[in-house]
Design an enzyme around this catalytic site. Sequence first.
Site, short mmCIF file in Angstrom:
data_model
loop_
_atom_site.label_atom_id
_atom_site.label_comp_id
_atom_site.label_asym_id
_atom_site.label_seq_id
_atom_site.Cartn_x
_atom_site.Cartn_y
_atom_site.Cartn_z
N GLY A 203 -4.39 -4.04 11.20
CA GLY A 203 -3.12 -3.74 11.69
C GLY A 203 -3.28 -3.88 13.41
O GLY A 203 -2.81 -5.13 13.81
N SER A 204 -3.72 -2.99 14.03
CA SER A 204 -3.61 -3.27 15.40
C SER A 204 -4.49 -4.39 15.87
O SER A 204 -4.15 -5.03 16.94
CB SER A 204 -3.98 -1.89 16.36
N HIS B 255 0.92 -1.25 0.05
CA HIS B 255 -0.08 -0.20 -0.05
C HIS B 255 0.88 1.34 0.05
O HIS B 255 1.55 1.36 0.97
CB HIS B 255 -0.80 -0.05 1.30
N MET C 202 -9.85 3.52 1.95
CA MET C 202 -9.46 3.96 3.53
C MET C 202 -10.80 4.52 4.40
O MET C 202 -11.44 5.04 4.28
CB MET C 202 -8.65 5.28 3.42
N ASP D 54 -9.36 -0.31 4.74
CA ASP D 54 -7.97 -0.34 5.48
C ASP D 54 -8.40 0.88 6.59
O ASP D 54 -8.44 2.22 6.31
CB ASP D 54 -7.07 0.02 4.55
N GLY D 55 -8.26 0.50 7.80
CA GLY D 55 -8.19 1.41 8.92
C GLY D 55 -9.27 1.07 9.79
O GLY D 55 -10.45 1.23 9.56
N GLY E 197 -2.13 6.88 7.30
CA GLY E 197 -0.81 7.62 8.02
C GLY E 197 -0.65 6.92 9.30
O GLY E 197 0.83 6.83 9.58
N PHE E 198 -1.46 6.42 9.92
CA PHE E 198 -1.01 5.80 11.40
C PHE E 198 -1.89 4.73 11.45
O PHE E 198 -3.14 4.77 11.07
CB PHE E 198 -1.35 6.95 12.25
N GLY E 199 -1.72 3.75 12.34
CA GLY E 199 -2.56 2.60 12.68
C GLY E 199 -3.03 2.77 14.08
O GLY E 199 -2.91 3.93 14.79
N GLY E 200 -4.11 2.27 14.29
CA GLY E 200 -4.61 2.30 15.68
C GLY E 200 -5.89 3.46 15.79
O GLY E 200 -5.97 3.82 16.84
C1 DX5 Z 1 -2.80 3.43 7.74
C2 DX5 Z 1 -2.58 2.16 7.03
C3 DX5 Z 1 -3.22 0.96 7.72
C4 DX5 Z 1 -2.95 0.90 9.12
C5 DX5 Z 1 -4.21 0.15 9.58
O1 DX5 Z 1 -2.68 4.60 6.90
O2 DX5 Z 1 -2.90 2.08 5.61
O3 DX5 Z 1 -2.93 -0.16 6.88
O4 DX5 Z 1 -1.85 -0.09 9.37
O5 DX5 Z 1 -3.82 0.10 11.12
P1 DX5 Z 1 -5.33 -0.27 11.73
O6 DX5 Z 1 -5.83 -1.64 11.49
O7 DX5 Z 1 -4.66 -0.55 13.23
O8 DX5 Z 1 -6.07 0.86 11.97
ZN ZN Z 2 -2.54 0.29 4.53
#
Ligand code: DX5
Ligand code: ZN
Length: 265
Positions: free
Chosen positions: A200-201, A65, A136, A178-179, A141-144
């Site tokens: 992710g998280s 990605h 999205m 995703d997200g 930009g960030f996980g969690g």
């Molecule tokens: C965020 C990323 C995601 C991120 C998702 O910009 O594209 O792939 O890792 O993390 P979670 O599942 O924790 O929201």
């Molecule tokens: Zn992603």
Amino acid sequence: MAVQISPSILSADFARLADEAKAVEETADWLHVDVMDNHFVPNLTLGLPVVQALLKHAALPIDCHLMIEDPDRHAPAYAEAGAGSVTIHAEAAKAPVRTLRAIRAAGARSGLGINPGTAIEPYEDLLDEVDMVLLMTVEPGFGGQKFLDLVLRKIRRARAMITARQGREEREIWLQVDGGVSDETIERCAEAGADVFVAGSAVYGAQDPSRAARDLRAQAERATTRAGWRLSCRRGPSRARARRSPLARLAAPSAGCQSRRGRTR
Ligand code: DX5
Ligand code: ZN
């Protein structure tokens, strides 16, 4: 549509990526790798050398990605390196047709990413060039981060668009979210029509990532069935397919319902 799970290594331990990849290889379909450049998004993660290293050690196919500026210049190299799927962002690409075609020509599936505030409709004509749409469900930009419910309407509209398009051809276009995808939100996404789930998280923040991926799949499959979406036998490239020639990776997945892990699809 077949449910697929793509754990995001953004929430994994970057010092132990090979082990973290291995931890989910029995229950996931893909390994989601977030490439961020500190320009398109306010975060910096990893780039091509790390993806190349991961490709040597990960059994699962890599789902790249790209949250970067100028994906037209950089994306084909990820496909040439052997990623199974490469997603570029609609907001960043200046020549998306050329770039999506270059990704496919290098043997990967082509993906088009769409941010929460970007409408899907202007990109309808691009669907011929796309193997997967990534919606999205947080600002990238960030996980969690917290799942944005406002994207659910767009998931439904994207699924309707894809269904209309697929009536005319054999090829299956996947719809990835995703997200903020977790046990609290995955069912709403599946009911709205998503079939590839990045987490992710929810996976790497769990005590047992493998089990978390398996549980998320079960939840998504139940919701998909409940919503009346047809669960098909199609799925992503097997690890053997991912390691074969680039052209083999372009071929439609085989029709067998029995996966390598013995799940019935
Ligand atoms: C965020 C990323 C995601 C991120 C998702 O910009 O594209 O792939 O890792 O993390 P979670 O599942 O924790 O929201
Ligand atoms: Zn992603």
